[in-house]
Design an enzyme around this catalytic site. Structure first.
Site, short mmCIF file in Angstrom:
data_model
loop_
_atom_site.label_atom_id
_atom_site.label_comp_id
_atom_site.label_asym_id
_atom_site.label_seq_id
_atom_site.Cartn_x
_atom_site.Cartn_y
_atom_site.Cartn_z
N TYR A 1 88.05 30.59 -106.45
CA TYR A 1 88.49 31.55 -105.43
C TYR A 1 89.41 30.87 -104.42
O TYR A 1 90.53 31.32 -104.16
CB TYR A 1 87.26 32.14 -104.75
N SER B 1 92.05 34.01 -97.58
CA SER B 1 90.67 33.90 -97.09
C SER B 1 90.54 32.63 -96.25
O SER B 1 91.17 31.61 -96.54
CB SER B 1 89.71 33.80 -98.28
#
Ligand code: NDP
Length: 246
Positions: free
Chosen positions: A154, A141
């Site tokens: 995350y 990401s």
């Protein structure tokens, strides 16, 4: 007419969102696809039906990646259906946002299990099972480079996944297996949209130089390129696929 070249891909989390689009793109190129899912059997079956309707080959395989035997069962299912595995796409992932002070052990452990341990186990399996000249593509990401408050578990698991990507690329280079990460910015899937107000989504959209969110297709095209023979000299890279937001 779909060109057949006897390659097989495993795409984790391919029942919905980015993974479903990756499965469709690979299948349109004649690659037989294992469409993995955890719970969404109807949606996974619809992805397979869509691929088959266009002349491609796919099979839906249920495997909850939080369970230790998932990597073995996915490779076994791929070999049983198509005989070999050429491409592994570690796409399945999860994100729960909270400042570190409000993060629970359970949530942190879930991020580690799905975003890091499962791809690690699948990469370990791929390291011995993938054919020479194969491909591994991990979904990271763009938030890894942003250090945004609320994204700690995350971003930390995706950063670790990028570290594994760089190291495995060096380990598997002698067998012409490429290992890369694709790191999207915000993409309009349930994953991104869930829990966000329309105002917040509009704000995030307006922050992008292109004035829009990414689409699953934007990401699938890059994964497809890396999986193709044209991507054979790209390895150990993180491709930030985000319209220039970072
Ligand atoms: P979605 O939430 O839309 O889809 C997630 C997929 O993962 C589903 O197919 C789901 O299967 C599967 N999945 C979830 N848990 C498990 C599990 N335990 N075992 C097996 N499969 C599971 O996510 P996206 O398509 O948006 O995201 C895909 C990847 O892209 C993720 O790794 C994410 O981190 C990354 N990414 C996404 C961005 C975005 O803005 N959307 C931005 C940057 C990166 P089921 O339907 O059966 O639950």
């Amino acid at each position: 007419m779909t060109q057949k070249h006897n390659k097989t891909a495993i795409v984790t989390g391919a029942s919905r969102g980015i993974g479903a689009e990756i499965a469709r793109h690979l299948a349109a190129d004649g690659i037989a696809v294992v469409v993995n899912y955890a719970n969404s059997s109807t949606q996974a079956a619809a992805v397979v039906a869509d691929i088959e309707a266009r002349g491609g080959q796919a099979v839906a395989v249920q495997a909850n990646l939080l369970q230790a035997e998932a990597a073995d069962s996915l490779f076994d299912a791929a070999k049983a259906a198509f005989g070999r595995v050429d491409i592994l796409v570690n796409n399945a992932g999860m994100m729960e946002l909270a400042p570190i002070g409000q993060t629970s052990d359970v949530s942190f452990a879930r991020h580690v299990a799905l975003n890091l341990t499962a791809p690690f186990q699948l990469m370990r399996k791929a390291a011995t099972q993938l054919v020479d000249g194969g491909r591994i593509i991990n979904l990271s990401s763009s938030v890894v480079g942003l250090y945004q408050p609320g994204y700690a578990p995350y971003a930390a698991t995706k950063a670790a996944l990028e570290a594994l990507t760089h190291i495995l690329a060096k380990e598997l280079g002698p067998r012409r297996i490429t290992v890369n990460a694709v790191a999207p910015g915000p993409v309009e899937t349930e994953f991104f949209l869930d829990g966000k107000s329309e105002e917040l989504v509009d704000h995030i959209r307006s922050m992008n130089p292109f004035g829009r969110l990414g689409t699953p297709e934007d990401i699938a095209r890059v994964v497809h390129f890396l999986a193709s023979s044209d991507g054979g000299w790209i390895s150990g890279q993180v491709i930030r696929t985000n319209g220039g937001i970072i």
